[in-house]
Motif scaffolding. Structure first.
Motif, PDB file in Angstrom:
ATOM      1  N   ILE A  60      21.510  25.419  54.732  1.00 28.00           N
ATOM      2  CA  ILE A  60      22.217  24.263  55.168  1.00 28.00           C
ATOM      3  C   ILE A  60      23.088  24.525  56.189  1.00 28.00           C
ATOM      4  O   ILE A  60      22.996  23.954  57.453  1.00 28.00           O
ATOM      5  CB  ILE A  60      22.884  23.436  54.058  1.00 28.00           C
ATOM      6  N   CYS A  61      24.198  25.475  56.155  1.00 27.74           N
ATOM      7  CA  CYS A  61      25.117  25.678  57.072  1.00 27.74           C
ATOM      8  C   CYS A  61      24.904  26.767  58.184  1.00 27.74           C
ATOM      9  O   CYS A  61      25.565  26.764  59.286  1.00 27.74           O
ATOM     10  CB  CYS A  61      26.510  25.783  56.474  1.00 27.74           C
ATOM     11  N   CYS A  96      28.036  23.406  50.286  1.00 31.70           N
ATOM     12  CA  CYS A  96      26.898  22.770  51.034  1.00 31.70           C
ATOM     13  C   CYS A  96      26.031  21.682  50.306  1.00 31.70           C
ATOM     14  O   CYS A  96      25.746  20.676  50.604  1.00 31.70           O
ATOM     15  CB  CYS A  96      26.128  23.839  51.648  1.00 31.70           C
ATOM     16  N   CYS A 120      25.515  27.454  49.730  1.00 33.15           N
ATOM     17  CA  CYS A 120      26.914  27.433  49.434  1.00 33.15           C
ATOM     18  C   CYS A 120      27.011  26.283  48.376  1.00 33.15           C
ATOM     19  O   CYS A 120      26.522  25.362  48.538  1.00 33.15           O
ATOM     20  CB  CYS A 120      27.848  27.179  50.523  1.00 33.15           C
ATOM     21  N   CYS A 145      23.060  30.599  54.109  1.00 35.96           N
ATOM     22  CA  CYS A 145      22.741  29.510  53.541  1.00 35.96           C
ATOM     23  C   CYS A 145      21.928  28.648  54.664  1.00 35.96           C
ATOM     24  O   CYS A 145      21.901  28.637  55.982  1.00 35.96           O
ATOM     25  CB  CYS A 145      24.036  28.626  53.523  1.00 35.96           C
TER      26      CYS A 145
HETATM   27 ZN   LIG Z   1      26.310  26.529  53.443  1.00 36.04          ZN
END
Ligand SMILES: [Zn+2]
Ligand SMILES: [Zn+2]
Length: 430
Positions: A18-19, A39, A36, A16
């Motif tokens: 973002i994370c 996320c 996710c 992902c």
């Molecule tokens: Zn994520």
């Protein structure tokens, strides 16, 4: 390596943005980017109005995404593949594979070493054999060259001798002719002139014995030519046996060792089994249990070769025995008991007298068996004497005095006993 890289890419693809971790409940936006679920929800939480994709900045009027089960499944697989149990299992498999390859490497190295050793042995052996063959042939070449030179020299000398004698006689004749011609001249002159003094001088001429020449040499061309036109090759071939190493041994049977059922020829070269026992002299050397007989010649050093004619006899044992073998009991014919033998049973079952028997598969049935006893190398070898095919070779040959050995074996009921014979190669002509 390639599959490893592929694994890394897959992991990246399933991460992902973002994370920066593997997707948890992955969802797909309209732009096809995945995040996710949590996320992207958090990312959009404080945004008023249309939202964008954090990756490509595409705007979406509504907050919609789709759960992607396919990607979720892939993520589960990648996650499982990095679990402890999985890693351990893979490690175990890798270790096993490594061990297998190690042992394979070891095997191949050993095989290569073995092959190289064999090549070395082959080369070394070939060089030795080459030298032996060359020496063998050199001996024959030298012998033939010497023989040729000797025969030619003899011919030359004999020719010279005859020539000298004939020449001497020719000179005598010429002298006599001259004398006679002189007399003829003188006499003719006397006759013509009627010179009485000459007549007185030649009173003895009438006796016709004035000039005497001895009888000429009695050269007989036929005798001379037949001496050298005789089959030279045949004579030489017989003589060649002298240079054979080992030369054929003139072995005979020792009557004192023969079992009472055996009959020997007068020249002690042939043995045959009789239906009944013969009256015999007790002798400590005699075989009394088995129909065996030994040679009269014993060998403790050097190399010796002899041949036994076995013809079509369907059953026999022959070879070499130690002088010390037990004559009173029945023993198995094997080196442990002092016998190095070849045996025939049922007309076509050949074996070497080892413990247990070594069955030999022979393409042809030999009529004559050659036995080689090499006391130096402690080797006993058997050959088909017709083409010198090796039938069997013992490398643990006799230590000490050994003798030729023959067993006629007991003739089967209804069969005619057949003889075994030591062949005397043409040494006797020499
Ligand atoms: Zn994520
Ligand atoms: Zn996007």
């Amino acid at each position: 390596m390639a599959s490893n890289k592929k694994g890394m890419n897959l992991r990246e693809d399933l991460t992902c943005a973002i994370c920066c971790d593997l997707f948890r409940d992955p969802v797909m936006l309209g732009c096809m980017h995945h995040f996710c679920k949590r996320c992207i929800s958090t990312y959009w939480r404080n945004i008023q109005g249309p939202v964008t994709c954090p990756q490509c900045r595409q705007e979406f009027p509504t907050r919609q995404f789709q759960t992607n089960y396919l990607v979720a499944g892939l993520v589960d697989k990648v996650r499982a593949s990095s679990s402890d149990g999985y890693v351990k299992n893979v490690e175990k498999q890798l270790k096993e594979s490594l061990e297998y390859h190690h042992s394979k490497r070891e095997d191949y190295i050993n095989m290569i070493r073995k092959d190289k050793e064999q090549v070395d042995t082959l080369k070394k052996m070939s060089v030795e054999l080459q030298e032996r063959i060359q020496a063998d042939f050199q001996a024959l070449h030298s012998f033939l060259q010497e023989e040729e030179a000797s025969v030619l020299e003899q011919l030359r000398r004999e020719q010279e001798e005859w020539e000298r004698e004939l020449q001497r006689h020719l000179e005598d004749l010429n002298g006599a002719l001259q004398e006679v011609e002189q007399n003829v001249g003188t006499l003719q002159q006397a006759v013509d002139t009627k010179d009485a003094t000459v007549l007185v001088e030649f009173q003895d001429c009438n006796s016709r014995s004035t000039v005497q020449v001895t009888k000429g040499p009695d050269f007989n061309s036929q005798v001379f030519s037949s001496k050298y036109a005789s089959p030279t090759q045949y004579t030489t071939w017989r003589k060649m046996f002298q240079v054979l190493k080992p030369g054929p041994a003139q072995v005979t049977f020792d009557e004192d060792t023969a079992h009472p059922s055996l009959l020997l020829s007068r020249d002690k070269t042939t043995v045959v089994e009789l239906p009944e026992m013969q009256p015999y002299r007790l002798h400590p050397k005699r075989f009394v249990q088995c129909v065996n007989v030994l040679g009269a010649q014993s060998f403790a050093s050097g190399r010796h070769y002899w041949e036994v004619a076995v013809g079509g006899k369907p059953k026999w044992d022959l070879g070499v025995a130690l002088e010390t073998v037990d004559r009173q009991t029945r023993v198995k014919l094997c080196p442990e008991n002092g016998y190095w033998t070849l045996r025939l049973r049922e007309g076509d079952q050949y074996s070497a007298g080892t413990q247990p028997w070594t069955r030999l598969r022979l393409a042809v049935r030999p009529r004559r068996i050659g036995v080689l006893l090499d006391c130096e190398e402690r080797r006993v070898a058997f050959y088909d004497a017709d083409d010198m095919t090796l039938l069997h070779s013992f490398s643990d040959g006799p230590r000490g005095k050994a003798l030729p050995f023959v067993s006629t074996c007991v003739t089967e009921p209804g069969q005619r006993p057949q003889p075994l014979r030591f062949i005397h190669l043409p040494v006797e002509y020499l």
